[in-house]
Design a protein around this motif. Structure first.
Motif, PDB file in Angstrom:
ATOM      1  N   LEU A 100       0.859  -1.178   0.000  1.00 15.59           N
ATOM      2  CA  LEU A 100       0.000   0.000   0.000  1.00 15.59           C
ATOM      3  C   LEU A 100       0.895   1.228   0.000  1.00 15.59           C
ATOM      4  O   LEU A 100       1.859   1.310   0.767  1.00 15.59           O
ATOM      5  N   TRP A 101       0.589   2.195  -0.863  1.00 14.00           N
ATOM      6  CA  TRP A 101       1.373   3.422  -0.929  1.00 14.00           C
ATOM      7  C   TRP A 101       0.869   4.399   0.127  1.00 14.00           C
ATOM      8  O   TRP A 101      -0.332   4.623   0.254  1.00 14.00           O
ATOM      9  N   THR A 102       1.777   4.958   0.889  1.00 10.92           N
ATOM     10  CA  THR A 102       1.455   5.985   1.884  1.00 10.92           C
ATOM     11  C   THR A 102       2.390   7.162   1.637  1.00 10.92           C
ATOM     12  O   THR A 102       3.368   7.030   0.884  1.00 10.92           O
ATOM     13  N   PRO A 103       2.132   8.308   2.248  1.00  8.40           N
ATOM     14  CA  PRO A 103       3.056   9.447   2.079  1.00  8.40           C
ATOM     15  C   PRO A 103       4.477   9.131   2.561  1.00  8.40           C
ATOM     16  O   PRO A 103       5.419   9.812   2.196  1.00  8.40           O
ATOM     17  N   TRP A 104       4.657   8.091   3.339  1.00 10.62           N
ATOM     18  CA  TRP A 104       5.973   7.725   3.859  1.00 10.62           C
ATOM     19  C   TRP A 104       6.608   6.604   3.053  1.00 10.62           C
ATOM     20  O   TRP A 104       7.653   6.105   3.400  1.00 10.62           O
ATOM     21  N   GLY A 105       5.957   6.171   1.981  1.00 10.84           N
ATOM     22  CA  GLY A 105       6.494   5.107   1.138  1.00 10.84           C
ATOM     23  C   GLY A 105       5.588   3.887   1.132  1.00 10.84           C
ATOM     24  O   GLY A 105       4.466   3.914   1.624  1.00 10.84           O
ATOM     25  N   TRP A 106       6.088   2.813   0.561  1.00 11.94           N
ATOM     26  CA  TRP A 106       5.335   1.563   0.457  1.00 11.94           C
ATOM     27  C   TRP A 106       5.346   0.843   1.792  1.00 11.94           C
ATOM     28  O   TRP A 106       6.380   0.737   2.442  1.00 11.94           O
ATOM     29  N   VAL A 107       4.187   0.322   2.183  1.00 12.87           N
ATOM     30  CA  VAL A 107       4.092  -0.501   3.389  1.00 12.87           C
ATOM     31  C   VAL A 107       3.342  -1.776   3.043  1.00 12.87           C
ATOM     32  O   VAL A 107       2.563  -1.816   2.093  1.00 12.87           O
ATOM     33  N   THR A 108       3.564  -2.787   3.842  1.00 13.77           N
ATOM     34  CA  THR A 108       2.856  -4.052   3.645  1.00 13.77           C
ATOM     35  C   THR A 108       1.501  -3.965   4.315  1.00 13.77           C
ATOM     36  O   THR A 108       1.386  -3.508   5.459  1.00 13.77           O
ATOM     37  N   ARG A 109       0.461  -4.381   3.592  1.00 16.60           N
ATOM     38  CA  ARG A 109      -0.891  -4.400   4.151  1.00 16.60           C
ATOM     39  C   ARG A 109      -0.978  -5.426   5.274  1.00 16.60           C
ATOM     40  O   ARG A 109      -0.284  -6.423   5.252  1.00 16.60           O
ATOM     41  N   HIS A 110      -1.908  -5.214   6.168  1.00 17.28           N
ATOM     42  CA  HIS A 110      -2.192  -6.211   7.204  1.00 17.28           C
ATOM     43  C   HIS A 110      -2.780  -7.426   6.509  1.00 17.28           C
ATOM     44  O   HIS A 110      -3.605  -7.295   5.593  1.00 17.28           O
ATOM     45  N   PRO A 111      -2.375  -8.647   6.862  1.00 10.45           N
ATOM     46  CA  PRO A 111      -2.865  -9.843   6.150  1.00 10.45           C
ATOM     47  C   PRO A 111      -4.375 -10.006   6.144  1.00 10.45           C
ATOM     48  O   PRO A 111      -4.924 -10.639   5.253  1.00 10.45           O
TER      49      PRO A 111
END
Length: 194
Positions: free
Chosen positions: A180-191
């Motif tokens: 998931l793209w956020t203003p702080w970069g890519w993060v892994t979604r919660h499973p």
């Protein structure tokens, strides 16, 4: 695009085709119309169809000076693209053609995309065609994200899903990116998130 060229080369080996490098240049950039490349390819395709052959091709639009197309065509060994044919089929400027002995080098040259910023809006930058079913499937798989390839069974075909994600054409199963793209970069979604 390089994946399409690789598959066309595989297909060409079995069909006994040769690679031809071609550049089609517009004499006047004001005469540019994105349909001109389709018209040119249709003329070549019809000439080959009369002889019982298909036309595997790849093209890219570039602007370095005047707008021009770089193409790789896979032609029967006895089919000649002479200057008279090219002048009839490409009436908007000049042409250059050569036997393409170094397919990988010409493919990399075509893929360089160093002058994209000055190309007219809403214009396709590249295209390819003439692949068999296995070639189309291989090119599609090569363009898929790694996370999706890890989930798909071999031989599956997927399509983009409206609203995000991918759908397996055979089973209807939907796949959503784990990122998931956020203003702080890519993060892994919660499973558990969908």
């Amino acid at each position: 695009m390089l994946g399409a060229i690789r598959e066309q080369r595989r297909q060409a080996r079995t069909a006994g085709l040769r690679a031809v490098a071609l550049t089609l240049t517009f004499e006047d950039n004001g005469a540019f119309c994105s349909g001109h490349i389709s018209d040119f390819l249709e003329r070549v395709r019809k000439a080959l169809k009369r002889r019982g052959h298909a036309l595997p091709y790849t093209w890219v639009l570039e602007r370095e000076g005047r707008l021009h197309y770089h193409l790789m065509l896979w032609l029967p060994r006895d089919f000649i693209l002479d200057k008279q044919k090219l002048a009839r089929w490409w009436a908007w400027g000049s042409t250059w053609t050569a036997c393409c002995k170094q397919v990988k080098r010409w493919g990399r040259y075509m893929a360089k995309f160093n002058s994209v910023a000055r190309i007219p809006k809403a214009t396709r930058l590249f295209g390819y065609g003439g692949l068999d079913d296995s070639g189309r499937a291989a090119v599609q798989r090569a363009g898929l994200p790694q996370w999706l390839l890890a989930l798909l069974p071999r031989g599956s075909t997927v399509r983009r899903f409206t609203g995000g994600g991918w759908t397996d054409a055979g089973t209807g199963e939907r796949f959503v990116s784990p990122y998931l793209w956020t203003p702080w970069g890519w993060v892994t979604r919660h499973p558990c998130a969908r």
